[in-house]
Structures are given as structure tokens and as C-alpha cells.
Design a protein around this motif. Structure first.
Motif, PDB file in Angstrom:
ATOM      1  N   ARG A 160       0.849  -1.198   0.000  1.00  0.00           N
ATOM      2  CA  ARG A 160       0.000   0.000   0.000  1.00  0.00           C
ATOM      3  C   ARG A 160       0.877   1.239   0.000  1.00  0.00           C
ATOM      4  N   VAL A 166       5.940   2.269   1.557  1.00  0.00           N
ATOM      5  CA  VAL A 166       5.069   1.168   1.148  1.00  0.00           C
ATOM      6  C   VAL A 166       4.848   0.247   2.341  1.00  0.00           C
ATOM      7  N   GLU A 167       3.569   0.048   2.679  1.00  0.00           N
ATOM      8  CA  GLU A 167       3.205  -0.811   3.800  1.00  0.00           C
ATOM      9  C   GLU A 167       2.712  -2.127   3.219  1.00  0.00           C
ATOM     10  N   VAL A 168       3.300  -3.221   3.656  1.00  0.00           N
ATOM     11  CA  VAL A 168       2.902  -4.520   3.124  1.00  0.00           C
ATOM     12  C   VAL A 168       1.957  -5.197   4.123  1.00  0.00           C
TER      13      VAL A 168
ATOM     14  N   PHE B 186      -0.031  -7.203   9.426  1.00  0.00           N
ATOM     15  CA  PHE B 186       1.038  -6.296   9.003  1.00  0.00           C
ATOM     16  C   PHE B 186       2.274  -7.134   8.692  1.00  0.00           C
ATOM     17  N   VAL B 187       2.881  -6.893   7.549  1.00  0.00           N
ATOM     18  CA  VAL B 187       4.078  -7.669   7.181  1.00  0.00           C
ATOM     19  C   VAL B 187       5.333  -6.810   7.347  1.00  0.00           C
ATOM     20  N   GLU B 188       5.372  -5.697   6.653  1.00  0.00           N
ATOM     21  CA  GLU B 188       6.563  -4.845   6.775  1.00  0.00           C
ATOM     22  C   GLU B 188       6.287  -3.479   6.171  1.00  0.00           C
ATOM     23  N   ARG B 189       7.188  -2.540   6.455  1.00  0.00           N
ATOM     24  CA  ARG B 189       7.129  -1.223   5.847  1.00  0.00           C
ATOM     25  C   ARG B 189       8.441  -0.986   5.119  1.00  0.00           C
ATOM     26  N   ARG B 190       8.337  -0.566   3.861  1.00  0.00           N
ATOM     27  CA  ARG B 190       9.547  -0.253   3.092  1.00  0.00           C
ATOM     28  C   ARG B 190       9.635   1.255   2.934  1.00  0.00           C
ATOM     29  N   ARG B 191      10.728   1.792   3.389  1.00  0.00           N
ATOM     30  CA  ARG B 191      10.801   3.233   3.461  1.00  0.00           C
ATOM     31  C   ARG B 191      12.245   3.677   3.364  1.00  0.00           C
ATOM     32  N   ASN B 246       7.238   6.320  -3.452  1.00  0.00           N
ATOM     33  CA  ASN B 246       5.928   6.968  -3.574  1.00  0.00           C
ATOM     34  C   ASN B 246       5.675   8.080  -2.571  1.00  0.00           C
ATOM     35  N   GLU B 247       6.276   7.986  -1.376  1.00  0.00           N
ATOM     36  CA  GLU B 247       5.943   8.978  -0.347  1.00  0.00           C
ATOM     37  C   GLU B 247       6.478  10.371  -0.696  1.00  0.00           C
TER      38      GLU B 247
END
Ligand SMILES: Cc1cc2nc3c(=O)[nH]c(=O)nc-3n(C[C@H](O)[C@H](O)[C@H](O)COP(=O)(O)OP(=O)(O)OC[C@H]3O[C@@H](n4cnc5c(N)ncnc54)[C@H](O)[C@@H]3O)c2cc1C
Lengths: 252, 317
Positions: A160, A166-168, B186-191, B246-247
Motif C-alpha cells: 500500500r 510502502v506498507e505490506v 502487518f508484514v513490513e514497511r519499506r521506506r 511513492n511517499e
């Protein structure tokens, strides 16, 4: 797998705002062309791409009058199997009513999941997906730019697009999934497919037949154009002058 | 109205958009003769709660449990709805952000309440209130009226000021309904960590468009941003190309920002991008095309090759 995909005809984003407002107020104006909401086309494209994970029935749902059938057809012609149309009977429906009408279709069709655009580019509300998910008691995944199903297609892992990256999430199906820009690039419908789409089965309902409260929860009271910005753009000739102006304006 | 502000967290901190939500609640309470409370949902919130409890709220509800460690729409929605029903709130307000955009319509649906997204002003309407918000890529403003007993609102942080300070309210723990639920995990956050100011609230933003030609040039853009103490923002074209995540996207479907200075570099100024920068105090555009629409909304402009101008700016600022 059966998938429902929602499509909303919207005013062309390049419509001059005054003409758009006039059209919203029911004044006849020749200046407004309609297109299918771009985010919805991303949803249609995604459904088509999911054929290789077992999607074999793509049903477009649109709540729109017959005058906007061309926009719905352009979406069907991308590669959908059929469509369900709900005639708003000339009423301006708000988000809760739209979600209630979609819920009716979901209950009838029992799809594996619902794909929607993340927002409509006319009212920019991005409300219907989350309302619908809540009404159905289904999980939701909004602003999705990546999708990956598990082996038995009972769950989908989505990426997302959020303010913080991006939050998975790992989401149980059935679910409502709303699509963001980076999910894919929608194809154009070819002329032969546009012709073929005229034969796609259509099922029609009238909004008043669905037993949904006719009174809107939210009404539109009026429009205005936003105050313009300062007006003239002050043109400078080179970097030196630019730095001078920025210093003068106390911006650097 | 009896108002509940739903405060949001961002990476373990309070989100800046909470300020606009509190300010709007203060204004709405004053206008309608009501009061407001705040709720914060998460896990291990003790230190954060204090940062919110300085605006004159009647109460600060804290919903703190391990299952609220990460934001998830279903459980957070159930928690807010439970609190609204227990306390009898008639308005639920949050700051416009990707989290509220996700959860507020679900809350509204569950409460059978009407919602307006991204409101910028309260408008008098025949004895009641209506709300104004930007629609159609920010090119039009629309006034909307909610007819249900409960109003659900998200507030455009670029249009609403800072909240007034006030006494602290009673801190109350609320045991939210619902339990563990595996329907969404919730799996993970990519940042990407940049170390630069937060784009959403930065006073200065350097915006990079497709005109920069490649991701390599972002290093130079970064040098300029650092000289200015600025955040970097970008257009959709730059994010689609994979040059930035994207952010960083600013616009109709990305972030709306209101910095003092927005420096648009190699950006054409499409309506979808302009939608996100209307609140900027001063827009400065560098573009080699004199016809680029960005000059229609810019305050200062230079028609020039960015690869020539940007290094000179770095040298001279
Ligand atoms: C549904 C939808 C939603 C969208 N949402 C967003 C959104 O939220 N945000 C967003 O930004 N866009 C959004 N877009 C995309 C938007 O329509 C534009 O395509 C995009 O903003 C263009 O990005 P750009 O200005 O970087 O690129 P371009 O339009 O390609 O402009 C590049 C500019 O750089 C200039 N340039 C090139 N080389 C140089 C040079 N050497 N020196 C100086 N100038 C140079 C050119 O003159 C040109 O003006 C959306 C589109 C759609 C359909």
C-alpha cells in the motif's frame, strides 16, 4: 475466480473548472467530456492481468445513467466479461448510497474480491471502498500498488502506498482492494474489442429497486472557485537574479 | 457538538496533521457550543500522550494494547466506533493523511454517519454548519452538508492553522472492543530514510520533475535541498520512473503541502501536481519551456536549463 470491478464515468480532468462547476449544477454546457475514472481503469487492468492466477469472470459494476455508457464500454472492451449497471435515475448519489448499491451487487455475485480505483478524480473523496468493506464486514486494502496471491488464493499480500512508504499487508479474501497509480498501466481498448464489447452481457437495476434509503447523508450546497494565487509570475533572467529575489523575499 | 479527535501516529511519533484536526475541533466546538476530546490508539503510548494533552481537550482517551502496535483498518475502526458509541460523540475528526483516508470512511459507514474528506473551512448553513473542501484536483471548492446525527470529517492540514494551547484533560484508558484478528496482518514497511525534514510539514521543499532526466541528478537536487534545509518532493513522473519512492509524490493523489518556499525544478505543472502545492506561500519555477503551466501558478520564474541554474544556486545560496 470472479472479480467485481467498479467503474465511474467522470469529467475529463482537463475540463475548465468553471465548466465543471456549471455541469455539476445542472446547467447545460457543451464543454464537459467524460472519461472512465483513471484509477478504475487501473483496477480493470489489474483484473485482466490476474487471469493467470485464476480470474476468469470479470464483472464491471457502474452506477451511471445510459448517457455515459461509452465510458463503461471502454472499460469492458479492455477485457471484461460482462457488466452490471445501476441507474441512479437522475439522482446525485453520495458515497454511502453508492457503497450500499455496490453491497447489493456483491451479495448477489459473491465475488472472490472487489477491485476499485482508490479515488474518483472528480470529487476526490476516496470513500466508497472503505465504506463498502465496512458494510460487508470484509478486510480492506486501499492505495494498493502491488498484489501477490498465496498458493490457494485465500489471501493476498499487498503493498500500500502510504505517507510513510510502502506498507505490506497480508489480507484474507474476500476483501475490497483499491488501486493506486503504480499498480499497472491500463491498456487502451482496441477498436475490434470496442465493437465486441457491445455484445457483452449487461444486467440492469434501478437504484430505487434496491431498497436503499433515498435520502442522502451528505448533500452538496454549492461551489466556488479557489482564490487565485498572487497573480503575475515575476520572471528573472539568471541564477544571480533568482538568488537576489529569494534573498529579498527572505526565503533563503 | 461533542467532538472526538482521532490522533494519528507516524513511525512511532505523533503525526503533524493531528494539529490541524485539533484546531478544526476547537473551531467547531466554539461555533456549535460544544467540547472536544482526543483519542490516541497504539501500543506503548505513555510518553506520546503528553504531547497531545496541551490543547484544552476535556479528556485524552488512550487505547493501548499490543494488537494496536501497527495500524490496521479493521481493529482501529472497531476501537474508534466503540469509543464513539460509549461516549456519545457527535463528531469524529482526523487530519487528512493516508491513514485517515483509509479508516475514516469505514468509521463513518459503521456509525451510519455522513463524512466529508479533507475539509478546509466551516460554513454557516441555515442554522447548522456545512463544510468546504477542495474537489476536482483542487480546481474547485465545494460546500457539503452532513444530515446524520454524527459528522465524520478529515481536515486538510494545508488549509487549517495551528491549534491553540490549553489545559490538559483527564487521561482515560479505554478498553477497545474486539480481539486478535488475522484477517489483515502487518508484514513490513519499506521506506527510504533521508534525514531531511518531513515533506508534509517542511518550510522549504525542492520539487524534482521529469526534467532532471535521471535518478543520478537527485544527488545534486539533494545538495541544493540540504543548502536550503529543505525536504525533497517530486511529481508522479519521477516516482513512476522509480527515481524516488511513492511517499515523495506531491499532488492530487499524493501529498498536499504548504511550505513557505516550493522550488519546482523541471516540473511542467500538470493540474494533478498543482493540486498539491496550492497552499505553498511562494512557488519558484525553473523550466526551460516558457509555456509550461507551472509559470501560471508560480510567483517567481526563470526560463532556463535547470542543469545550468541548479549548480549556480548551490554555489550562491
Ligand atoms: C489519475 C492521475 C493522477 C495523477 N496524480 C498526480 C500527482 O498526485 N502528482 C503528480 O505530480 N502528478 C500526478 N499525475 C501526473 C500528471 O498528470 C503529470 O503527468 C506529472 O505531474 C508530470 O510530471 P513532470 O512535471 O515531472 O513531468 P513533465 O510533464 O514531463 O514535465 C517535465 C518538465 O521539465 C521541463 N524540462 C525538461 N528538461 C529541462 C531542463 N533541462 N531544464 C529545465 N526544464 C526542463 C520540461 O519543459 C517540462 O515542463 C496524475 C495523473 C493522473 C492521470
Amino acid at each position: 475466480m470472479k472479480v467485481l470491478v467498479t467503474v465511474k464515468p467522470v469529467a475529463d480532468p482537463n475540463t475548465p473548472p468553471a465548466a465543471w462547476i456549471a455541469a455539476q449544477q445542472g446547467k447545460p454546457t457543451g464543454e464537459v467530456n467524460h472519461v472512465a475514472n483513471y484509477f478504475d481503469l487501473i483496477a480493470v487492468e489489474q483484473a485482466i492481468r490476474l487471469k493467470d492466477v485464476g480470474v476468469d469472470d470479470i464483472c464491471i459494476v457502474s452506477i451511471t445513467g445510459d448517457d455515459k455508457m461509452a465510458q463503461v464500454r471502454s472499460a469492458i472492451a479492455m477485457g471484461a466479461n460482462r457488466a452490471i449497471l445501476i441507474d441512479p435515475e437522475g439522482k446525485a448519489l453520495e458515497w454511502h448510497q453508492i457503497a450500499a448499491a455496490l453491497k447489493h451487487v456483491v451479495e448477489q455475485e459473491q465475488p472472490a474480491f472487489v477491485l476499485m480505483g482508490k479515488q474518483a478524480t472528480d470529487d476526490d473523496a476516496s470513500q466508497v471502498g472503505s465504506i463498502l468493506a465496512g458494510m460487508l464486514g470484509w478486510p480492506q486494502a486501499t492505495f494498493v500498488s502491488e498484489m501477490e496471491f498465496n498458493a490457494d488464493r485465500t489471501r493476498v499480500k499487498v503493498g500500500r502506498e502510504t505517507d510513510e512508504g510502502v506498507e505490506v499487508l497480508d489480507v484474507k479474501l474476500p476483501a475490497v482492494i483499491t488501486c493506486d497509480l503504480r499498480l499497472n498501466e491500463p491498456r487502451y481498448a482496441t477498436l475490434p474489442n470496442l465493437i465486441k464489447s457491445k455484445k457483452a452481457p449487461l444486467e440492469r437495476f434501478k437504484f430505487s429497486e434496491l431498497g436503499i434509503a433515498a435520502d442522502p447523508q451528505v448533500t452538496v450546497e454549492g461551489f466556488a472557485l479557489p482564490a487565485g494565487r498572487s497573480g503575475e509570475c515575476r520572471m528573472v533572467k539568471d541564477a544571480d537574479e533568482l538568488v537576489g529575489v529569494l534573498k529579498e523575499m527572505k526565503l533563503v | 457538538m461533542k467532538i472526538l479527535v482521532v490522533a494519528e501516529m507516524q513511525l512511532g511519533k505523533l503525526k503533524p496533521s493531528n494539529g490541524a484536526a485539533v484546531r478544526f475541533a476547537q473551531d467547531l466546538a466554539a461555533k456549535t457550543g460544544g467540547s472536544f476530546d482526543i483519542v490516541l490508539i497504539g501500543h506503548g503510548l505513555a510518553d506520546l500522550a503528553a504531547g497531545l494533552n496541551k490543547y484544552g481537550a476535556g479528556a485524552l482517551h488512550v487505547i493501548d494494547a499490543p494488537r494496536f502496535e501497527n495500524y490496521l483498518p479493521g481493529s482501529f475502526c472497531a476501537a474508534v466506533v466503540g469509543l464513539v458509541q460509549a461516549e456519545g460523540y457527535t463528531a469524529v475528526i482526523g487530519g487528512e493523511a493516508t491513514t485517515s483516508r483509509d479508516i475514516f470512511p469505514r468509521i463513518a459507514g459503521a456509525l451510519g454517519a455522513g463524512m466529508c474528506k479533507g475539509v478546509s473551512a466551516i460554513v454557516d448553513a441555515g442554522g447548522g454548519v456545512a463544510y468546504q473542501r477542495a474537489v476536482f484536483s483542487g480546481m474547485a471548492l465545494r460546500t457539503e452538508r452532513i444530515h446524520t446525527p454524527i459528522h465524520v470529517l478529515t481536515v486538510d492540514p494545508t488549509a487549517v492553522g495551528e491549534p491553540a494551547e490549553g489545559p490538559a484533560g483527564a487521561v482515560k484508558a479505554f478498553a477497545a472492543p474486539g480481539g486478535d484478528d488475522d484477517s489483515v496482518k502487518f508484514v513490513e514497511r519499506r521506506r527510504a530514510e533521508s534525514g531531511r525534514p518531513d515533506l508534509a510539514v517542511a518550510e522549504r521543499v525542492v520539487g524534482a520533475g521529469r526534467g532532471i532526466k535521471s535518478a543520478d541528478y537527485l544527488e545534486t537536487i539533494g545538495t541544493l535541498a540540504d543548502k536550503l534545509g529543505a525536504a525533497i518532493g517530486s511529481t508522479r513522473a519521477v516516482v513512476d520512473a522509480g527515481w524516488l519512492p511513492n511517499e515523495f509524490q506531491v499532488g492530487q493523489t499524493g501529498k498536499a503541502i504548504a511550505p513557505k518556499l516550493y522550488l519546482a525544478i523541471g516540473i511542467s505543472g500538470a493540474v494533478q501536481h498543482s493540486a498539491g502545492i496550492r497552499g505553498a506561500k511562494t512557488i519558484v519555477a525553473i523550466n526551460k519551456d516558457p509555456e509550461a503551466p507551472i509559470f501560471k501558478i508560480a510567483d517567481v520564474g526563470i526560463v532556463a536549463d535547470l542543469f545550468d541554474v541548479v549548480p549556480k544556486l548551490i554555489e550562491k545560496i
